[in-house]
Design a protein around this motif. Structure first.
Motif, PDB file in Angstrom:
ATOM      1  N   ASN A   1      54.008  17.864  22.349  1.00 45.51           N
ATOM      2  CA  ASN A   1      54.318  16.858  21.345  1.00 45.51           C
ATOM      3  C   ASN A   1      55.816  16.561  21.337  1.00 45.51           C
ATOM      4  O   ASN A   1      56.618  17.489  21.283  1.00 45.51           O
TER       5      ASN A   1
ATOM      6  N   GLU B   1      47.343  28.457  15.633  1.00 40.61           N
ATOM      7  CA  GLU B   1      48.513  27.572  15.540  1.00 40.61           C
ATOM      8  C   GLU B   1      49.771  28.357  15.903  1.00 40.61           C
ATOM      9  O   GLU B   1      50.045  29.402  15.338  1.00 40.61           O
TER      10      GLU B   1
ATOM     11  N   SER C   1      53.342  22.449  22.837  1.00 38.35           N
ATOM     12  CA  SER C   1      52.206  21.693  22.289  1.00 38.35           C
ATOM     13  C   SER C   1      52.124  20.289  22.884  1.00 38.35           C
ATOM     14  O   SER C   1      51.249  19.520  22.520  1.00 38.35           O
TER      15      SER C   1
ATOM     16  N   HIS D   1      47.471  15.188  12.703  1.00 37.70           N
ATOM     17  CA  HIS D   1      47.456  16.646  12.770  1.00 37.70           C
ATOM     18  C   HIS D   1      46.053  17.217  12.969  1.00 37.70           C
ATOM     19  O   HIS D   1      45.817  18.401  12.710  1.00 37.70           O
TER      20      HIS D   1
ATOM     21  N   ARG E   1      42.426  22.105  13.459  1.00 37.81           N
ATOM     22  CA  ARG E   1      41.451  22.935  14.175  1.00 37.81           C
ATOM     23  C   ARG E   1      42.073  24.268  14.597  1.00 37.81           C
ATOM     24  O   ARG E   1      41.445  25.327  14.478  1.00 37.81           O
ATOM     25  N   ARG E   2      43.329  24.230  15.085  1.00 36.21           N
ATOM     26  CA  ARG E   2      43.986  25.485  15.491  1.00 36.21           C
ATOM     27  C   ARG E   2      44.264  26.382  14.286  1.00 36.21           C
ATOM     28  O   ARG E   2      44.155  27.602  14.394  1.00 36.21           O
TER      29      ARG E   2
ATOM     30  N   LEU F   1      44.331  18.144  15.623  1.00 32.23           N
ATOM     31  CA  LEU F   1      44.302  19.305  16.515  1.00 32.23           C
ATOM     32  C   LEU F   1      44.908  20.522  15.825  1.00 32.23           C
ATOM     33  O   LEU F   1      44.387  21.635  15.943  1.00 32.23           O
ATOM     34  N   ASN F   2      45.996  20.309  15.078  1.00 36.37           N
ATOM     35  CA  ASN F   2      46.620  21.422  14.355  1.00 36.37           C
ATOM     36  C   ASN F   2      45.666  22.002  13.317  1.00 36.37           C
ATOM     37  O   ASN F   2      45.630  23.220  13.128  1.00 36.37           O
TER      38      ASN F   2
END
Length: 190
Positions: A35, A184, A33, A172, A177-178, A174-175
């Motif tokens: 991150n 995710e 990811s 979070h 949205r996933r 982007l998370n």
């Protein structure tokens, strides 16, 4: 005021980069990811390296906040120091303002300010992550529960912890949205 600067500087040391370098594995900002945090390291390199990342990201958050608390700083100032740690982790100057999502660092800050809320949030995170195999959802729920628990266990810190939670939720995006798209990534081995 010095504790705010110390908080930002200590927060901006990204444990994942150092731990991965010492373990001889790739920079987590370049894989998965992208991150530099616990869950990406867990998915990429397994529980031992991830546990070291989690522990160090939580520990680095503590000295500045503890300093402010031991000096009997007002709650709002303790909160600013904690926020500085989280902003340092999320937007580290020497890593191009590309940092982590501040979940583990939030845990360290909460352990100093409101340990009972930190432990409750960690228990919720652990249970959800174990059951759902998704760190993001566990992190989001824990971030939402923390200020509510604070209202019950440490009401003077509700606004401070609410601010920390808003930062974690924002990090979070982007998370979220996933998660909505069902994309995710799960933990390794799930």
């Amino acid at each position: 005021m010095v504790w705010i600067v110390v908080g930002y500087l200590s927060g901006s040391w990204l444990a994942a980069i150092s731990v991965c370098r010492l373990a001889g594995v790739g920079d987590p900002r370049l894989h998965g990811s992208f991150n530099p945090g616990f869950s990406n390291v867990l998915r990429l390199y397994g529980p031992r390296i991830a546990a070291a990342t989690l522990l160090l990201d939580a520990l680095k958050a503590m000295p500045a906040v503890l300093g402010a608390k031991l000096m009997s700083s007002p709650v709002w100032l303790q909160g600013l120091v904690g926020l500085a740690v989280l902003l340092g982790h999320s937007f580290p100057l020497w890593h191009g303002f590309r940092g982590g999502k501040a979940v583990a660092s939030s845990f360290g800050v909460l352990l100093v300010l409101v340990p009972q809320v930190a432990l409750l949030s960690a228990a919720i995170w652990t249970l959800l992550a174990w059951r759902l195999k998704t760190a993001a959802l566990a992190s989001l729920v824990s971030a939402l529960v923390a200020p509510i628990a604070c209202g019950w266990l440490a009401p003077e810190y509700v606004m401070v912890v609410g601010g920390f939670s808003l930062l974690v939720l924002a990090r979070h995006g982007l998370n979220i949205r996933r998660l909505r798209r069902g994309e995710e990534p799960p933990f390794r081995g799930s």
